[in-house]
Design an enzyme around this catalytic site. Structure first.
Site, mmCIF file in Angstrom:
data_model
loop_
_atom_site.group_PDB
_atom_site.id
_atom_site.type_symbol
_atom_site.label_atom_id
_atom_site.label_comp_id
_atom_site.label_asym_id
_atom_site.label_seq_id
_atom_site.Cartn_x
_atom_site.Cartn_y
_atom_site.Cartn_z
ATOM 1 N N HIS A 114 44.735 30.616 26.633
ATOM 2 C CA HIS A 114 44.716 31.108 28.011
ATOM 3 C C HIS A 114 46.087 31.030 28.677
ATOM 4 O O HIS A 114 46.285 31.604 29.748
ATOM 5 C CB HIS A 114 43.687 30.335 28.837
ATOM 6 C CG HIS A 114 42.268 30.751 28.544
ATOM 7 N ND1 HIS A 114 41.766 30.844 27.275
ATOM 8 C CD2 HIS A 114 41.245 31.101 29.377
ATOM 9 C CE1 HIS A 114 40.511 31.227 27.323
ATOM 10 N NE2 HIS A 114 40.172 31.402 28.585
ATOM 11 N N TYR A 137 27.127 25.590 28.659
ATOM 12 C CA TYR A 137 28.312 26.457 28.658
ATOM 13 C C TYR A 137 29.587 25.653 28.860
ATOM 14 O O TYR A 137 29.688 24.819 29.767
ATOM 15 C CB TYR A 137 28.219 27.524 29.754
ATOM 16 C CG TYR A 137 29.493 28.320 29.904
ATOM 17 C CD1 TYR A 137 29.862 29.252 28.934
ATOM 18 C CD2 TYR A 137 30.358 28.114 30.980
ATOM 19 C CE1 TYR A 137 31.048 29.973 29.037
ATOM 20 C CE2 TYR A 137 31.547 28.826 31.095
ATOM 21 C CZ TYR A 137 31.874 29.755 30.114
ATOM 22 O OH TYR A 137 33.053 30.451 30.206
ATOM 23 N N ARG A 197 56.334 44.854 76.190
ATOM 24 C CA ARG A 197 55.188 44.673 77.087
ATOM 25 C C ARG A 197 53.946 44.145 76.362
ATOM 26 O O ARG A 197 53.150 43.385 76.916
ATOM 27 C CB ARG A 197 54.873 45.997 77.770
ATOM 28 C CG ARG A 197 53.963 45.856 78.966
ATOM 29 C CD ARG A 197 53.447 47.165 79.525
ATOM 30 N NE ARG A 197 54.181 48.358 79.152
ATOM 31 C CZ ARG A 197 53.632 49.570 79.142
ATOM 32 N NH1 ARG A 197 52.358 49.722 79.453
ATOM 33 N NH2 ARG A 197 54.353 50.622 78.801
ATOM 34 N N GLU A 224 33.076 39.652 32.641
ATOM 35 C CA GLU A 224 33.676 39.391 33.953
ATOM 36 C C GLU A 224 34.050 40.749 34.542
ATOM 37 O O GLU A 224 35.191 41.205 34.430
ATOM 38 C CB GLU A 224 34.879 38.465 33.796
ATOM 39 C CG GLU A 224 34.466 37.126 33.205
ATOM 40 C CD GLU A 224 35.611 36.324 32.619
ATOM 41 O OE1 GLU A 224 36.777 36.782 32.713
ATOM 42 O OE2 GLU A 224 35.357 35.247 32.059
ATOM 43 N N ASN A 254 39.705 26.287 35.418
ATOM 44 C CA ASN A 254 38.725 27.172 36.040
ATOM 45 C C ASN A 254 38.699 26.944 37.553
ATOM 46 O O ASN A 254 37.907 26.172 38.074
ATOM 47 C CB ASN A 254 37.347 26.888 35.437
ATOM 48 C CG ASN A 254 36.437 28.091 35.456
ATOM 49 O OD1 ASN A 254 35.242 27.956 35.318
ATOM 50 N ND2 ASN A 254 36.974 29.272 35.627
ATOM 51 N N TYR A 276 56.330 49.243 74.730
ATOM 52 C CA TYR A 276 55.255 48.466 74.097
ATOM 53 C C TYR A 276 55.772 47.258 73.313
ATOM 54 O O TYR A 276 55.135 46.205 73.288
ATOM 55 C CB TYR A 276 54.469 49.354 73.134
ATOM 56 C CG TYR A 276 53.520 50.336 73.772
ATOM 57 C CD1 TYR A 276 53.389 50.440 75.159
ATOM 58 C CD2 TYR A 276 52.741 51.166 72.980
ATOM 59 C CE1 TYR A 276 52.527 51.358 75.728
ATOM 60 C CE2 TYR A 276 51.863 52.086 73.535
ATOM 61 C CZ TYR A 276 51.764 52.182 74.921
ATOM 62 O OH TYR A 276 50.900 53.087 75.473
ATOM 63 N N PHE A 318 34.471 29.800 41.039
ATOM 64 C CA PHE A 318 35.831 30.109 40.613
ATOM 65 C C PHE A 318 36.322 31.443 41.157
ATOM 66 O O PHE A 318 37.511 31.740 41.089
ATOM 67 C CB PHE A 318 35.902 30.177 39.082
ATOM 68 C CG PHE A 318 34.851 31.087 38.497
ATOM 69 C CD1 PHE A 318 34.938 32.458 38.614
ATOM 70 C CD2 PHE A 318 33.742 30.546 37.856
ATOM 71 C CE1 PHE A 318 33.964 33.291 38.095
ATOM 72 C CE2 PHE A 318 32.756 31.375 37.329
ATOM 73 C CZ PHE A 318 32.866 32.751 37.444
#
Length: 512
Positions: A88, A58, A287, A420, A200, A284, A333
């Site tokens: 990409h 791959y 404190r 994905e 990646n 608060y 990834f």
């Protein structure tokens, strides 16, 4: 950049947050460790041997994502990798600040230095040379879903390595080809797996995280100082910060905050001036500073631990294990660890602003300050509005943070034809955190401005030496306000002040 003597050696194992800061903000020189050169070359030879054998692997001899089953001819290897980067590089919108991109570049180089990615040393050196020459690619903020790595942002970085796209260089935006030529850097020529190895990974979100977690720690310390100054201005008691209270609820952050708050107010003339006032306990927002700020500290330390692991990890796919004679496709990834951490950081630091705004309100509100301070911290109120609207501004940024703090990681949209099918959205978590931290800076700057105005009304009685040193630093930038003036100018001066390295060094020194 070349004038900086400090060096950061990238070995994929020992990069620290301080190293990242030095490389990004101080221009420290980055080098590949000799041991990493050997690891990278060994991994690369393994990839080349696989190709010679005709193995189907791959991303090396196949397409990507849903195209994983499509075989690629040897003659198309270089074209495949270049096509990957161009296709990409699909980001859009505004651009990341250069410091975040530089952080991503350093982290990507460090991940590749581990020697599990199959990249050539030549290509890796191009990335390192760009870092050292200050060539920073223009990277759009939109495009990553935080799984399969930060594909789009990293692709825009690699685009510049191929002499495509635009970059920041020598204070200008220019074509990457021109910047590489000026710096005498040879553009990268990608071969088997190199494009995939470069894009990646989680380095965009992690690079942002590496810088933000450092700033978050600084803001934790500053919040303690502003809280102490507000307590003094309101003539509150430090008894709630007694370490005995934290001893019986020993969260690390709470114990540390109690110690810091006690030390900051030690030997205060203001505290001594009202020991017999009859007030038993404060609200608060004063404190419970150890409990609230302490919880933020613990969260920041958790996020820091995640970032430290992530930036010294191999996060691409597939990974090359030479000793085991294996190429394994997995999911390193995936940005889930960083996504959760960045959402957590955003939620945590937003609390510093929320409680700060409550203290700011107490400073300007005569009903809350028991009328020991003039309404809205100004004399001749009515004619003057004083700091009335400064509290509005604090409320506005705190309210915005409530929206931004909603976690991005709880959502997912499938991509790549459902191959994905579960994404982290970690880049969104990281981007939200940038804005959250900016808003926290605004809120703390406003509290600091108000608290120092309140301290002025306690003079000639003074607070502790530590707190008066901060008061003095503020007064060098902004004078006491005796009548109305444009508050925005004062607020912006204090925002600039709290970003100054010298001021942060002062805050760190008094919080030890």
């Amino acid at each position: 950049m070349s004038g900086i003597s400090k060096k950061i050696i990238l070995d994929g194992e020992s990069l620290t947050l301080k190293d990242v800061y030095s490389a990004v903000r101080e221009g420290a020189h980055v080098e590949l460790a000799k041991t990493s050169v050997k690891k990278v070359e060994r991994s690369r030879k393994y990839v080349e041997d696989l190709v010679k054998k005709g193995a189907v692997v791959y991303g090396i001899t196949t397409g990507f994502g849903e195209f994983a089953s499509v075989g690629i001819k040897k003659d198309d290897a270089a074209r495949l990798q270049k096509n990957l980067i161009m296709s990409h590089a699909a980001g859009c919108g505004e651009y990341y600040e250069p410091e975040f991109v530089r952080a991503a570049m350093v982290l990507r180089a460090n991940a590749l230095a581990k020697g599990y990615s199959g990249i050539t040393t030549r290509t890796l050196q191009t990335l390192i040379d760009m870092i050292n020459h200050g060539i920073t690619p223009m990277v759009p903020i939109h495009g990553s879903v935080g799984s399969s790595g930060d594909l789009a942002p990293l692709a825009h970085i690699v685009l510049a390595m191929l002499a495509m796209g635009e970059v920041h260089y020598k204070g200008k935006i220019m074509k990457a080809a021109g910047a590489l030529k000026q710096a005498k850097i040879t553009k990268a020529e990608l071969s088997y797996k190199e494009g995939l190895a470069l894009i990646n990974g989680t380095q965009m979100m992690c690079g942002i995280g590496a810088l933000l977690v450092r700033r978050a720690h600084q803001l934790y310390l500053l919040a303690n100082v502003t809280a102490a100054l507000s307590t003094e201005a309101l003539m509150g008691t430090p008894r709630a910060f007694n370490p005995l209270i934290s001893m019986v609820r020993p969260h690390k952050g709470q114990m540390l905050t109690s110690k810091i708050m006690t030390a900051l107010m030690s030997n205060s003339g203001i505290v001594k001036s009202h020991t017999e006032c009859g007030e038993v306990q404060d609200a608060y927002s004063i404190r419970c500073v150890p409990q609230v700020h302490g919880a933020v500290y613990d969260a920041v330390k958790y996020v820091e631990s995640v970032i430290n692991v992530e930036m010294n990890s191999a996060t691409d796919n597939p990974l090359i294990f030479v000793d085991e004679d294996e190429v394994i496709s997995g999911g390193n990834f995936h940005g889930e660890p960083v996504a959760i951490a960045m959402d957590f950081l955003g939620i945590a630091v937003s609390e510093l602003a929320s409680i700060s705004e409550r203290r700011s309100d107490r400073l300007v509100n005569p009903n809350n300050s028991h009328r020991t301070l003039p309404a809205f911290l100004i004399k001749n109120g009515g004619l003057n509005s004083g700091f009335m609207i400064a509290q509005y501004t604090a409320a506005a940024v705190v309210s915005e943070n409530k929206v931004l703090a909603h976690p991005a990681v709880v959502d997912t949209i499938p991509t790549s034809a459902n191959k994905e099918d579960f994404n982290s959205m970690g880049s969104i978590s990281a981007r939200k955190c940038i804005k959250i931290i900016s808003n926290v800076e605004y809120a703390l700057a406003i509290e600091l401005l108000l608290a120092c105005q309140g301290i002025d009304f306690r003079l000639p009685v003074k607070s502790s030496k530590k707190l008066m040193s901060v008061h003095a630093a503020v007064r060098k930038q902004v004078t006491h306000m005796s009548e109305d003036r444009v508050l925005s100018e004062d607020i912006n001066k204090i925002i600039d002040l709290i970003k100054m390295p010298e001021f942060n060094a002062l805050i760190e020194s008094i919080c030890k």
